[in-house]
Design a protein around this motif. Structure first.
Motif, PDB file in Angstrom:
ATOM      1  N   MET A   1       5.233  -6.023  -6.654  1.00  0.00           N
ATOM      2  CA  MET A   1       4.896  -5.601  -5.298  1.00  0.00           C
ATOM      3  C   MET A   1       5.858  -4.509  -4.874  1.00  0.00           C
ATOM      4  O   MET A   1       7.057  -4.609  -5.071  1.00  0.00           O
ATOM      5  N   ALA A   2       5.360  -3.465  -4.248  1.00  0.00           N
ATOM      6  CA  ALA A   2       6.209  -2.357  -3.825  1.00  0.00           C
ATOM      7  C   ALA A   2       6.935  -2.709  -2.556  1.00  0.00           C
ATOM      8  O   ALA A   2       6.719  -3.740  -1.955  1.00  0.00           O
ATOM      9  N   SER A   3       7.818  -1.805  -2.130  1.00  0.00           N
ATOM     10  CA  SER A   3       8.591  -2.032  -0.913  1.00  0.00           C
ATOM     11  C   SER A   3       7.655  -2.310   0.248  1.00  0.00           C
ATOM     12  O   SER A   3       6.638  -1.652   0.426  1.00  0.00           O
ATOM     13  N   ALA A   4       8.036  -3.269   1.093  1.00  0.00           N
ATOM     14  CA  ALA A   4       7.144  -3.682   2.171  1.00  0.00           C
ATOM     15  C   ALA A   4       7.185  -2.752   3.366  1.00  0.00           C
ATOM     16  O   ALA A   4       6.336  -2.813   4.225  1.00  0.00           O
ATOM     17  N   SER A 232       7.199 -11.058  -6.432  1.00  0.00           N
ATOM     18  CA  SER A 232       7.177  -9.643  -6.095  1.00  0.00           C
ATOM     19  C   SER A 232       7.810  -8.839  -7.232  1.00  0.00           C
ATOM     20  O   SER A 232       8.741  -9.311  -7.896  1.00  0.00           O
ATOM     21  N   MET A 233       7.321  -7.636  -7.455  1.00  0.00           N
ATOM     22  CA  MET A 233       7.861  -6.792  -8.520  1.00  0.00           C
ATOM     23  C   MET A 233       9.183  -6.144  -8.126  1.00  0.00           C
ATOM     24  O   MET A 233       9.990  -5.782  -8.976  1.00  0.00           O
ATOM     25  N   GLU A 234       9.398  -5.969  -6.825  1.00  0.00           N
ATOM     26  CA  GLU A 234      10.650  -5.384  -6.347  1.00  0.00           C
ATOM     27  C   GLU A 234      11.002  -5.991  -4.993  1.00  0.00           C
ATOM     28  O   GLU A 234      10.136  -6.545  -4.311  1.00  0.00           O
ATOM     29  N   PRO A 235      12.277  -5.916  -4.579  1.00  0.00           N
ATOM     30  CA  PRO A 235      12.696  -6.537  -3.315  1.00  0.00           C
ATOM     31  C   PRO A 235      11.919  -5.982  -2.120  1.00  0.00           C
ATOM     32  O   PRO A 235      11.570  -4.801  -2.088  1.00  0.00           O
ATOM     33  N   GLN A 236      11.663  -6.853  -1.150  1.00  0.00           N
ATOM     34  CA  GLN A 236      10.948  -6.460   0.061  1.00  0.00           C
ATOM     35  C   GLN A 236      11.938  -6.205   1.195  1.00  0.00           C
ATOM     36  O   GLN A 236      12.765  -7.056   1.510  1.00  0.00           O
ATOM     37  N   THR A 237      11.845  -5.026   1.812  1.00  0.00           N
ATOM     38  CA  THR A 237      12.738  -4.711   2.937  1.00  0.00           C
ATOM     39  C   THR A 237      12.174  -5.219   4.257  1.00  0.00           C
ATOM     40  O   THR A 237      12.894  -5.297   5.246  1.00  0.00           O
ATOM     41  N   ASP A 238      10.890  -5.542   4.281  1.00  0.00           N
ATOM     42  CA  ASP A 238      10.257  -6.071   5.494  1.00  0.00           C
ATOM     43  C   ASP A 238       9.303  -7.189   5.080  1.00  0.00           C
ATOM     44  O   ASP A 238       8.148  -6.945   4.714  1.00  0.00           O
ATOM     45  N   TYR A 239       9.789  -8.417   5.093  1.00  0.00           N
ATOM     46  CA  TYR A 239       8.968  -9.531   4.592  1.00  0.00           C
ATOM     47  C   TYR A 239       7.758  -9.801   5.488  1.00  0.00           C
ATOM     48  O   TYR A 239       6.746 -10.326   5.030  1.00  0.00           O
ATOM     49  N   ALA A 242       5.102  -7.323   4.355  1.00  0.00           N
ATOM     50  CA  ALA A 242       4.639  -7.739   3.026  1.00  0.00           C
ATOM     51  C   ALA A 242       3.709  -8.945   3.132  1.00  0.00           C
ATOM     52  O   ALA A 242       2.689  -9.029   2.435  1.00  0.00           O
ATOM     53  N   ALA A 243       4.044  -9.900   4.007  1.00  0.00           N
ATOM     54  CA  ALA A 243       3.203 -11.086   4.191  1.00  0.00           C
ATOM     55  C   ALA A 243       1.838 -10.701   4.755  1.00  0.00           C
ATOM     56  O   ALA A 243       0.795 -11.212   4.328  1.00  0.00           O
ATOM     57  N   LEU A 244       1.838  -9.791   5.721  1.00  0.00           N
ATOM     58  CA  LEU A 244       0.588  -9.347   6.343  1.00  0.00           C
ATOM     59  C   LEU A 244      -0.331  -8.686   5.316  1.00  0.00           C
ATOM     60  O   LEU A 244      -1.526  -8.994   5.233  1.00  0.00           O
ATOM     61  N   VAL A 245       0.232  -7.784   4.505  1.00  0.00           N
ATOM     62  CA  VAL A 245      -0.567  -7.098   3.483  1.00  0.00           C
ATOM     63  C   VAL A 245      -1.100  -8.093   2.462  1.00  0.00           C
ATOM     64  O   VAL A 245      -2.273  -8.035   2.056  1.00  0.00           O
ATOM     65  N   THR A 246      -0.268  -9.037   2.062  1.00  0.00           N
ATOM     66  CA  THR A 246      -0.683 -10.025   1.062  1.00  0.00           C
ATOM     67  C   THR A 246      -1.844 -10.874   1.566  1.00  0.00           C
ATOM     68  O   THR A 246      -2.796 -11.156   0.833  1.00  0.00           O
ATOM     69  N   VAL A 247      -1.777 -11.279   2.830  1.00  0.00           N
ATOM     70  CA  VAL A 247      -2.862 -12.081   3.417  1.00  0.00           C
ATOM     71  C   VAL A 247      -4.192 -11.343   3.310  1.00  0.00           C
ATOM     72  O   VAL A 247      -5.216 -11.919   2.900  1.00  0.00           O
ATOM     73  N   PHE A 248      -4.201 -10.053   3.649  1.00  0.00           N
ATOM     74  CA  PHE A 248      -5.475  -9.333   3.658  1.00  0.00           C
ATOM     75  C   PHE A 248      -5.941  -8.954   2.256  1.00  0.00           C
ATOM     76  O   PHE A 248      -7.146  -8.841   2.010  1.00  0.00           O
TER      77      PHE A 248
END
Length: 687
Positions: A1-4, A232-239, A242-248
């Motif tokens: 997963m790319a940076s959030a 995730s493939m890389e650390p998330q700066t805004d979880y 990232a959660a919102l995008v993953t849900v959709f």
């Protein structure tokens, strides 16, 4: 997963794709005895029933590790009863939370085919649904600990099952030592033996086994359904993003009725996420399933909490956005996808500063697996699913996961120990500092607890010679924080016990105020009629008096209209009744001071004097304890925007800064009347 963090021109985080299995319709919930038996026999624990009973017969203590949905909590007590372990006493199963004790007892009574309170019952704070016929009893760990005050050897019980041991609540940790000692003494005195079984889905097995005298460890195979774990493939700066995008992305790919559970840290985050998901869902194409989004957190009104358990309608998908309350306390059927941000909001007490530090932090590996297990539970109705795919999306990398603590730091090492020290002394432990804790609390925490109890006049002496005073023994009989127990004792002389019982009951439940993020101004305007210039405690008392004066059939509607919690107010009524009964036993006259709240505030000062704060020239407050802290009123306080010279508070919490929560106005002379030596020293330190 790319940076959030979404930046101009950047791509949204991508979640790995999963292969789909054929979908099947589900059938209604099984209700017949045959269906229940079939469901029981499908559980992992059922196939090893005889082996488990043989091991328990052979050993006084056993550790059982069973993955989520293996059936250990519901089935093992039934096996023990069928195996004859209840002939010499009751089988008791402890739970860290009230909701779990009640719901599991209800389910087991249904499986056994008995009315709740007969063969199977439960005991939680302020509610006892048992009878002389009860042989399987579920109860909170705090209730069993209180029973031990009157019966150190727990002679009523033949088997004690300590469930969800990995949560390491403060009561569970003390129970470890209490049952271990009771087991040893009963063996020494040739009394009927006490079997101790410690159960969990995840735990440090070596530590638990060694603590319980090299107890054997028994493993139960698998979760009911396999859950694929994707990091995730890389650390998330805004979880949150990232959660919102993953849900959709899940929503676009997966069929209806494959529900999603998202773990966030607190009410504000959750309500903001729910609002955002609903806004985005309005613009989704008609080919996508309709989204039904529910928040879930402890202070949410109970009628709204219950919505998460409602079956998902055909052609829809349910999204539950929750705190860690959904990790172990409850099971939401139909969840196929978990979105784990890897974060939790935790409170830690600092003995050095005297502050409760409330901060967002990383979860432990044990918590991560508990969250993953939420996608592996049974679907509503049957083992036939609409979708066979189950995935836990972890919004942190594998390397970040490897850096997590193995287990959550036990509560005994991160809370104020005053109430535990008081209970241990009441249990006959001569030196609580030498108690057989699995993980000993720090010396600073124990010293802080003794100092607080000495100032409250609950204990006297030091070291091996420390003991309860007469006042301390009376305080220990109340299931309360020692400060609040002292307040009740003080009401005897100030003639305001009726009002004090109400205030203490209100302080013993979660907040009675419910303030949705989208309606803060409306809620504050409607509740203004209850606000007292004397502070939050009197404001709460005004609300409570209005609530108690209503006919029962009007209370739900009134609470909804005034943005207050019916469940918490109703619980406060039950707590007040029990405290009233304890006052009668302690010969405390139940007098009322009428409308003059001066006596109430003076009485509260007798127990909360350690929580005093003084106004400074710049408009902030400074606490008057040995360690000084600058603080302001929390925005939820009725004193927010006011500047009284002296206040007492029930709680001080540090987040981005220090906030005084639940405060009331006092006169400075009340402090000197209550603890003259303490405040002379404190003033001297200020100079």
């Amino acid at each position: 997963m790319a940076s959030a963090k979404k930046r101009p021109g950047s791509k949204s985080p991508q979640i790995p794709k999963a292969n789909h299995s054929p979908t099947k319709k589900h059938r209604p919930n099984p209700e017949t005895p045959a269906d229940i038996l079939k469901q029981r026999e499908s559980l992992a624990i059922f196939s090893v029933k005889e082996k488990l009973l043989a091991k328990i017969h052979a050993h006084n203590s056993c550790i059982i590790i069973g993955e989520t949905a293996s059936g250990k909590t519901t089935q093992l007590p039934q096996f023990l009863h069928e195996g004859g372990f209840s002939r010499q006493g009751t089988i008791v199963v402890t739970q860290p939370r009230r909701v779990a004790a009640v719901s599991v007892a209800t389910r087991v009574a249904q499986e056994v085919g008995t009315e709740l309170g007969q063969l199977v019952g439960y005991t939680v704070r302020f509610q006892d649904v048992t009878s002389p016929a009860t042989k399987i009893k579920y109860m909170t760990d705090g209730m069993l600990l209180r029973e031990a005050l009157g019966d150190h050897l727990l002679k009523r019980y033949s088997v004690i099952v300590l469930d969800e041991a990995h949560e390491r609540t403060i009561h569970t940790d003390v129970l470890f030592g209490v049952v271990k000692k009771a087991q040893r003494v009963r063996l020494k005195r040739q009394l009927p033996p006490l079997k101790v079984i410690v159960m969990s889905a995840t735990m440090n097995v070596d530590k638990f086994s060694n603590y319980f005298n090299k107890a054997p460890v028994l493993y139960l195979e698998g979760r009911q359904y396999h859950v694929e774990v994707l990091h995730s493939m890389e650390p998330q700066t805004d979880y949150l993003f990232a959660a919102l995008v993953t849900v959709f992305q899940i929503h676009k790919r997966e069929p209806p009725k494959s529900d999603i559970l998202v773990f966030l840290t607190g009410q504000e985050e959750i309500e903001a996420m729910v609002h955002t998901i609903n806004d985005i869902a309005k613009g989704m194409p008609a080919t996508c399933p309709r989204l039904i989004v529910h928040p879930l957190y402890a202070s949410l009104p109970s009628q709204q909490q219950l919505r998460v358990f409602q079956p998902t309608p055909d052609g829809c998908r349910k999204v539950i956005v929750s705190t860690n309350i959904a990790e172990t306390s409850i099971t939401i059927r139909g969840v196929k996808f978990v979105v784990d941000t890897g974060m939790v909001k935790a409170k830690t007490f600092s003995a050095i500063s005297g502050l409760d530090l409330l901060k967002v932090q990383r979860i432990s590996k044990a918590q991560a697996w508990q969250r993953t297990g939420r996608a592996g539970r049974q679907s509503a109705g049957s083992t036939v699913h609409y979708s066979l795919i189950r995935i836990s999306y972890r919004l942190y990398t594998q390397q970040e996961y490897r850096n997590f603590l193995d287990d959550t730091i036990p509560e005994i090492q991160r809370c104020n120990l005053a109430s535990i020290v008081l209970q241990l002394l009441a249990l006959g432990v001569k030196n609580p500092a030498s108690f057989d804790f699995m993980d000993k609390p720090s010396g600073e925490s124990m010293k802080c607890a003794f100092t607080e109890l000495q100032l409250l006049q609950a204990v006297e002496g030091a070291g091996e010679a420390v003991c309860l005073t007469d006042l301390g023994r009376q305080m220990a009989s109340f299931p309360l924080d020692p400060k609040l127990a002292k307040v009740i004792m003080a009401s005897k002389d100030l003639g305001c016990a009726e009002e004090i019982l109400s205030v203490v009951a209100l302080l013993s439940v979660d907040s009675i105020l419910f303030t949705p993020q989208q309606k803060i101004e409306d809620a504050q305007a409607i509740r203004r009629k209850f606000v007292s210039s004397e502070g939050d405690h009197i404001t709460y008392l005004n609300i409570f008096r209005a609530f108690r004066g209503l006919p029962e059939h009007d209370k739900h509607k009134w609470c909804y209209e005034n943005y207050v919690h019916y469940r918490n107010l109703n619980t406060a009524c039950n707590i007040r009744q029990q405290l009233r009964d304890l006052c009668l036993r302690a010969n405390i006259p139940l007098k009322s001071c009428g409308q003059d709240m001066t006596s109430v505030r003076k009485c509260l000062t007798k127990g909360l004097f350690l929580n005093a704060a003084e106004l400074q020239r710049e408009g902030t407050y400074i606490t008057l304890g040995p360690v000084k802290h600058k603080a302001t009123f929390h925005p939820s306080s009725s004193l927010f925007g006011c500047k009284p010279a002296y206040v007492l508070y029930s709680e001080i919490v540090q987040t981005t800064r220090c906030f005084l929560r639940t405060a009331f106005v006092i006169e400075p002379e009340w402090l000197y009347e209550t603890a003259p030596n303490y405040f002379r020293q404190s003033k001297g330190a200020n100079r």
